[in-house]
Write an enzyme that holds these catalytic residues in place. Structure first.
Site, mmCIF file in Angstrom:
data_model
loop_
_atom_site.group_PDB
_atom_site.id
_atom_site.type_symbol
_atom_site.label_atom_id
_atom_site.label_comp_id
_atom_site.label_asym_id
_atom_site.label_seq_id
_atom_site.Cartn_x
_atom_site.Cartn_y
_atom_site.Cartn_z
ATOM 1 N N ASP A 289 0.863 -1.167 0.000
ATOM 2 C CA ASP A 289 0.000 0.000 0.000
ATOM 3 C C ASP A 289 0.917 1.241 0.000
ATOM 4 O O ASP A 289 2.135 1.135 0.153
ATOM 5 C CB ASP A 289 -0.961 -0.010 1.200
ATOM 6 C CG ASP A 289 -2.192 0.871 0.919
ATOM 7 O OD1 ASP A 289 -2.140 1.686 -0.030
ATOM 8 O OD2 ASP A 289 -3.199 0.761 1.643
HETATM 9 C C1 BGC Z 1 -5.016 3.174 0.099
HETATM 10 C C2 BGC Z 1 -5.182 2.114 -0.956
HETATM 11 C C3 BGC Z 1 -5.047 2.719 -2.335
HETATM 12 C C4 BGC Z 1 -3.724 3.428 -2.441
HETATM 13 C C5 BGC Z 1 -3.449 4.038 -3.799
HETATM 14 C C6 BGC Z 1 -3.786 4.025 -0.130
HETATM 15 O O1 BGC Z 1 -3.755 5.105 0.735
HETATM 16 O O2 BGC Z 1 -4.949 2.559 1.361
HETATM 17 O O3 BGC Z 1 -6.403 1.477 -0.798
HETATM 18 O O4 BGC Z 1 -5.181 1.743 -3.310
HETATM 19 O O5 BGC Z 1 -3.679 4.458 -1.463
HETATM 20 O O6 BGC Z 1 -4.201 5.135 -4.056
#
Ligand code: BGC
Length: 765
Positions: A289
């Site tokens: 993530d």
């Molecule tokens: C979130 C994810 C997301 C990623 C990319 C993160 O802050 O937890 O779910 O896919 O950002 O945008």
């Protein structure tokens, strides 16, 4: 340009540009392996590490990608993909830099949070789950893939399948709710919808299951917080939706921000390698993530070099945004903290994903400028989004059949979400065009035409606290009325409502009150909306509450006082039309709650499939000394999992079990007659629950094991049959062996998790 001509030109282009490739189709492991072997043999260590790097899109400007900082990195072979760039023109430009200006011309992979639709936005995932309609859910993902891929995207960070039993957690909106079985079915449907049967087609995109793992169990419902649970609970309740998505062929998996067993997920080898790859056979790639590797430093497990090594050793292949891999892996290799095989393996997995997506055959496969015009936001997509949204609404209360309303007389449309386009799409709407979203006011006006008069008043702000207003409008505009005080707004609304025959109050949360970083400790109607409802009730006019929310809310007062409540989540682009369809009876609501609505926050976590405990409270009791209960509230939810009314009534007959003594691999059939005993045609989600009465480990009081959405004309009766095999009785025992145990089981069928018809069987091995 015709496709053939384009392919020919790009082929000639490929032959002229050093480092370009000709990938063979269809994808076969042998060919793919040979291709990747050959390519990797030509890559330097730095180029391999570059493939593991997924930076944000930064400073990209259409037509100038080559001269930007990110363009420079791409040319140097330091980028494997980019996230969240919108527009096929930009993506094409950037891809050109990778293909034409980097030494080996390896194409980039472009990912985005396409969570519930692209420009045509569908209901938020929690809402989609409420439809209990796997066909519609798969179709919504397919349309999202068609639109996203027409705009350059080939990879989505969806499905999010984290089981969530704490509605304070804002991200409950992004998943399918509290139940393992339902979430697993939704996970499969979404993966199939995105990926179709061939990932290398230009209208399918790669799915990314997230957040692996247990993110939904963040303590106190506070985002990014610690989780801690037994392995037996992980396997029986939280892991299965991820596993189902992997089984359905998801090409990638995203790590979670939380720790698992004291080790941050992004550095947890047991999770990423033992469980995901060795036990479940996952053969795609793992991405972290957003900056999750760097955050391991805050978790307290080492500096950036240490945690980056930990991540790759654990089985992470791609580093989202933080550049820990890019900046430290070479050093770690020199110091023997990682080895070449770790880097090679991660690089191979990224290249394989690109191969499967067909990017080596045509790096511009998802950059067909013509498709942008024909495949995005089409009338057909809008039609399906409208139909889908209407299927997700849950009718919580309908006293004296107040709904559906007739299209006549004067209808007061009151509330801060009534004339609102921005909030319709809900959280995570990166690509939506808000101007195309249909407000409830517009939907109502179009629905009634000149047959009725719609009188609108705002009535209240969504929230009255300016700080909160700012925090929940990061991606939009603050909404507090600058000209009128809450009292003035309310007064205007009461005046308007007093002139009307019926009031529809359109209220609830702002879109950004759920989703990431949007946790609440008070999950009641925000701001002064309740005061507005009280004032509207005093007019004595019939009152319908249309409720927008990204989570279960505490609605005890509303349940007691408001005659009709329609929960509409956030329905996406076509919200206003879909709400009008249901409120005026063109569509009969059939959604069912995918998460329990508690009476108050103190009951949380509250979920239907809990354990019995050693001191269960007797059914229907409130309080008994020395039993598992509270002195100030009953154990009952406000609305149970699976609950939802219809404009018609469904009468369940007795449960018929074909046998009650079974042995081994026999099959049990449970059937029930279902009659539409009301005046409207409608659909009912018939739910099958099973309780395993005695186990080697304790078992939940019931578990959803099947559901069928049955459409019946008014007056019609059908027999609904479930087939049950030992497969449905399996669970992970203390040794984490997945098997079933003989004994007594209660089979339950009904229209929600509370109101069921039950029968007992004995199943011997
Ligand atoms: C979130 C994810 C997301 C990623 C990319 C993160 O802050 O937890 O779910 O896919 O950002 O945008």
């Amino acid at each position: 340009m015709t496709t053939k001509k384009y392919l020919l030109l790009s082929l000639i282009g490929m032959m002229l540009v050093p480092g370009c490739f000709k990938q063979e189709r269809p994808v076969s492991d042998g060919k793919m392996n040979a291709f990747v072997d050959e390519l990797m043999a030509r890559m330097t260590l730095q180029e391999k590490i570059g493939q593991l790097n997924l930076p944000g899109s930064g400073d990209i400007v259409t037509g100038q990608a080559s001269n930007t900082d990110i363009g420079k990195k791409i040319k140097e072979g330091k980028v494997g993909g980019l996230l969240n760039i919108k527009s096929v023109e930009k993506i094409r430009d950037v891809q050109k830099v990778a293909v034409e200006e980097s030494r080996l011309g390896i194409p980039l992979i472009f990912g985005m949070d396409v969570i519930h639709g692209y420009e045509t936005t569908f209901p938020i995932p929690l809402g989609l789950a409420a439809s209990f309609d796997m066909y519609l859910i798969e179709q919504s993902a397919h349309i999202a893939a068609v639109e996203a891929s027409a705009d350059g995207i080939c990879w989505t960070y969806s499905p999010m399948v984290d089981i969530a039993r704490d509605p304070r957690w804002g991200r409950i909106a992004e998943g399918a709710g509290e139940d393992t079985y339902l979430s697993s079915r939704v996970a499969e449907a979404l993966v199939k919808g995105y990926q179709g049967d061939d990932l290398s087609k230009n209208n399918t995109i790669m799915a990314c299951v997230k957040h692996f793992a247990l993110y939904g169990a963040a303590e106190a419902g506070r985002d990014y917080n610690t989780t801690d649970m037994s392995r037996i609970r992980m396997y029986n309740e939280y892991f299965q939706p991820y596993q189902a998505a992997v089984k359905a062929g998801a090409g990638s998996v995203m790590t979670s921000f939380n720790e698992v067993d004291g080790i941050p997920a992004s550095g947890n080898k047991w999770l990423m390698t033992d469980v995901l790859r060795n036990q479940w056979g996952f053969d795609g790639f793992v991405v972290t993530d957003y900056t999750a590797i760097n955050e391991m430093t805050n978790h307290g497990v080492g500096d950036l070099q240490t945690v980056s090594a930990l991540a790759i050793k654990a089985g992470v292949d791609m580093d989202m945004v933080g550049e820990g891999f890019l900046t430290t892996l070479e050093q770690s290799l020199k110091e023997g903290k990682v080895n070449k095989a770790d880097i090679d393996q991660a690089c191979r997995r990224i290249l394989e994903a690109k191969y499967k997506l067909g990017l080596f055959e045509n790096p511009y496969l998802y950059c067909d400028l013509n498709r942008t015009k024909t495949d995005i936001g089409t009338a057909e997509h809008h039609r399906i989004a409208r139909e889908t949204a209407a299927q997700t609404f849950v009718l919580l209360k309908n006293e004296n059949q107040l709904l559906p309303l007739q299209t006549k007389g004067k209808i007061a449309l009151i509330g801060p979400l009534a004339d609102d386009q921005y909030n319709m799409a809900g959280m995570w709407s990166v690509a939506v065009d808000h101007d195309k979203s249909v407000s409830v006011l517009k939907g109502f006006k179009d629905a009634v035409g000149d047959k009725a008069e719609i009188i609108y008043a705002k009535g209240s702000n969504i929230v009255d606290d300016p700080d909160l207003d700012m925090w929940v409008s990061t991606w939009g505009k603050p909404t507090i009325d600058q000209k009128r005080t809450p009292e003035q707004l309310r007064k205007e609304a009461v005046e308007a409502a007093s002139k009307c025959d019926v009031i529809v109050a359109v209220m609830g949360e702002a879109a950004e009150m759920s989703g990431e970083s949007s946790c609440r400790t008070d999950i009641s109607l925000p701001g002064s909306q309740k005061e507005l409802l009280e004032a509207l009730l005093k007019t004595g006019k019939p009152l319908v509450l249309v409720l927008f929310t990204g989570r279960p809310l505490t609605l005890a007062w509303e349940k007691e006082n408001i005659p009709a409540i329609l929960n509409v989540w956030f329905g996406g682009t076509e919200s206003g039309n879909a709400i009008a369809d249901v409120v005026f009876g063109k569509v009969n609501p059939s959604g069912k709650l995918p998460a329990t609505f508690p009476q108050n926050v103190g009951q949380i976590p509250l979920y239907y499939n809990h354990k019995n405990t050693g001191r269960p409270l007797g059914e229907g009791d409130w309080y008994q000394k020395y039993r598992s209960n509270y002195i100030d509230v009953t154990n009952e939810p406000l609305y149970p999992f699976g609950y939802g009314l219809s404009y018609t009534n469904f009468a369940y007959g007795n449960l018929l079990l074909n046998v009650t003594q079974l042995t081994g691999n026999q099959t049990l059939t449970a059937s029930i007659s279902l009659t539409n005993s009301g005046k409207y045609d409608g659909a009912e989600v018939v739910q099958l629950y099973i309780r395993d009465l005695v186990g080697s480990v304790t078992r939940p009081v019931k578990e959803l094991k099947g559901f069928q959405k049955i459409f019946l004309k008014a007056g019609e009766t059908k027999t609904v049959t479930f087939t049950i095999t030992p497969e449905d009785l399996k669970f992970y025992n203390y040794d984490l062996v997945y098997d079933w145990e003989p004994g007594e089981f209660v089979i339950m069928v009904g229209g929600n998790s509370r109101d069921v018809k039950a029968g007992k069987i004995n199943w011997a091995k």
